[in-house]
Design a protein around this motif. Structure first.
Motif, PDB file in Angstrom:
ATOM      1  N   ARG A   1      50.352  39.812  22.962  1.00 44.26           N
ATOM      2  CA  ARG A   1      50.569  38.938  24.051  1.00 44.26           C
ATOM      3  C   ARG A   1      49.081  38.592  24.667  1.00 44.26           C
ATOM      4  O   ARG A   1      48.068  39.075  24.773  1.00 44.26           O
ATOM      5  CB  ARG A   1      51.018  40.178  25.231  1.00 44.26           C
ATOM      6  N   LYS A   2      49.379  37.411  25.436  1.00 44.06           N
ATOM      7  CA  LYS A   2      48.291  36.474  25.918  1.00 44.06           C
ATOM      8  C   LYS A   2      47.633  37.234  27.141  1.00 44.06           C
ATOM      9  O   LYS A   2      46.362  37.270  27.039  1.00 44.06           O
ATOM     10  CB  LYS A   2      48.732  35.224  26.655  1.00 44.06           C
ATOM     11  N   ASP A   3      48.440  37.988  27.815  1.00 42.69           N
ATOM     12  CA  ASP A   3      47.775  38.684  28.880  1.00 42.69           C
ATOM     13  C   ASP A   3      47.040  39.889  28.531  1.00 42.69           C
ATOM     14  O   ASP A   3      46.018  40.217  29.009  1.00 42.69           O
ATOM     15  CB  ASP A   3      48.872  39.291  30.082  1.00 42.69           C
ATOM     16  N   GLN A   4      47.206  40.515  27.384  1.00 47.43           N
ATOM     17  CA  GLN A   4      46.529  41.616  26.736  1.00 47.43           C
ATOM     18  C   GLN A   4      45.368  41.169  26.363  1.00 47.43           C
ATOM     19  O   GLN A   4      44.084  41.802  26.377  1.00 47.43           O
ATOM     20  CB  GLN A   4      47.255  42.278  25.577  1.00 47.43           C
ATOM     21  N   ARG A   5      45.146  39.933  25.838  1.00 46.32           N
ATOM     22  CA  ARG A   5      44.204  39.213  25.158  1.00 46.32           C
ATOM     23  C   ARG A   5      43.148  38.950  26.331  1.00 46.32           C
ATOM     24  O   ARG A   5      41.674  39.105  26.119  1.00 46.32           O
ATOM     25  CB  ARG A   5      44.384  38.034  24.347  1.00 46.32           C
TER      26      ARG A   5
END
Length: 424
Positions: A26-30
């Motif tokens: 997920r982009k938000d996790q990165r």
């Protein structure tokens, strides 16, 4: 790093995060990974989540807590990419196996126990991890970690459940964990040029045998009381009476401790060697290298087990090189190592490899005091592994900036060709 320095490398950090955290779905996790790394690198006394979130302009304590302690992203592919990216940049002369300890209060942090704590130099309440590091004279980088699970946790269902320890994880000796890590790294296409370790590992005949079976060259420290036979002594068997089993060949003389054997050669046999330039000038001392055969029941059993026919074993123990240091002014030899590297290797190169572990001790100061390796305040298996992975990533990024900001980051590095191996 202050806030200005962190902002100055934001673009480079974003590219680094995009690469090493590419496996995180997920982009938000990165994005949280990028934020956490900035928190670790930013100046501040504590690198636990709450103070980091307070220092970061975009820090959100709840989000970071969830990212580290509850999120399901897998840290192993991240560590794999870090290792594959960093090995060609560090250009290691050796890999080092080492323990790192995390002092803790209470009994509920994952794998905590009253055990030897290297950080405090005594028995204390702590966690212990086994790490394998790529090491050169100019840099080092952790390649993989294993959290040591004390025996008392093996059947403690309550603490295991509360801390989220996977069912397949149980007690395993540290030397076995180190070999497990080497096997995992080999599966990633990474092999050590030479393996170095302190006496906690080098003392163990099973560990050395495990390296031999993996065709890994080593220079490992041992204690002064390890016993050996001189290289030129041969085993003999008494005459067979014709009744019963034939007696096996044995070394008839008692083995000597390495301290006694080295001292018997006298100071005049030792040669002065300079192995690197220190902050106060050349690092030098006096050394002697001897071919010996490690003795003891375990060494004998391992040697016999390695033969095709145990009953036909000739009793000859494998030979290795014993390296001894006797500093000027010391009354007796002080430090000892065993090595299975070719005996054609120069004394100076052998000494340099034996001493190269200094680099990880140097870089531990950054990992612990600068990047908060041991500042994690969570208790869970998941949280510990996420935090350690993020600290490894932060150290890798800073190491890249110091070494070569535009360094090649090949996907499939190999380290065998640039340094001496066991079979060279």
């Amino acid at each position: 790093m202050d806030a200005h320095e962190v902002n100055r490398v934001r673009a480079k950090l974003a590219l680094f995060v995009a690469d090493v955290f590419a496996s995180v779905p997920r982009k938000d996790q990165r994005a949280k990974g990028d934020c956490y790394l900035r928190g670790l690198m930013l100046d501040g006394r504590r690198k636990s989540i709450q103070p980091m979130a307070q220092r970061l302009p975009d820090g959100n304590e709840q989000n970071l807590q969830q990212f580290v302690n509850q999120s399901t992203w897998d840290p192993v592919p991240v560590r794999r990419r870090i290792a594959q990216r960093m090995v060609p940049q560090v250009g290691p002369q050796a890999w080092a196996v080492d323990d790192v300890s995390f002092p803790k209060d209470g009994k509920m942090s994952v794998a905590v126990a009253h055990q030897y704590c290297g950080a405090l130099g005594k028995q204390a309440n702590c966690q212990v991890a086994v790490g394998v590091h790529a090491v050169s004279d100019t840099a080092s980088c952790p390649l993989q970690w294993r959290l040591f699970m004390p025996q008392e946790w093996a059947a403690d269902a309550v603490r295991r459940r509360k801390t989220g320890i996977p069912e397949e994880v149980g007690h395993r000796e540290k030397w076995r964990l180190a070999l497990d890590v080497l096997d995992e790294l080999a599966g990633w296409g990474l092999v050590p040029p030479v393996l170095v370790a302190d006496a906690g590992y080098g003392q163990n005949a099973d560990f050395r045998d495990g390296l031999e079976r993996r065709d890994i060259g080593y220079v490992v420290a041992i204690r002064s009381d390890v016993t050996v036979h001189p290289h030129d002594v041969t085993p003999t068997a008494p005459p067979w009476s014709g009744n019963g089993r034939k007696p096996q060949p044995r070394y008839r003389d008692k083995p000597l401790s390495v301290a006694a054997l080295a001292a018997a050669h006298g100071r005049q046999a030792f040669t002065e060697v300079t192995w690197r330039e220190g902050s106060r000038g050349p690092m030098r001392s006096r050394f002697l290298a001897l071919r010996v055969r490690p003795a003891g029941v375990k060494s004998r059993r391992l040697a016999q087990a390695a033969t095709a026919d145990h009953n036909s074993w000739d009793g000859v123990l494998p030979d290795v090189t014993l390296l001894v240091e006797w500093p000027a002014g010391a009354e007796a030899p002080t430090d000892f190592w065993l090595s299975n590297l070719p005996d054609t290797l120069s004394l100076a190169e052998l000494v340099r490899l034996a001493k190269i572990r200094w680099r990880i001790e140097h870089d531990y100061r950054e990992l612990k005091h600068g990047l908060g390796l041991d500042h994690f305040e969570g208790r869970s298996w998941t949280g510990w592994h996420h935090h350690v992975t993020l600290v490894t990533a932060a150290q890798a990024f800073l190491t890249e900036q110091r070494l070569a900001p535009k360094a090649d980051t090949a996907d499939s590095p190999s380290t065998r060709s640039s340094t001496p191996s066991k079979t060279c």
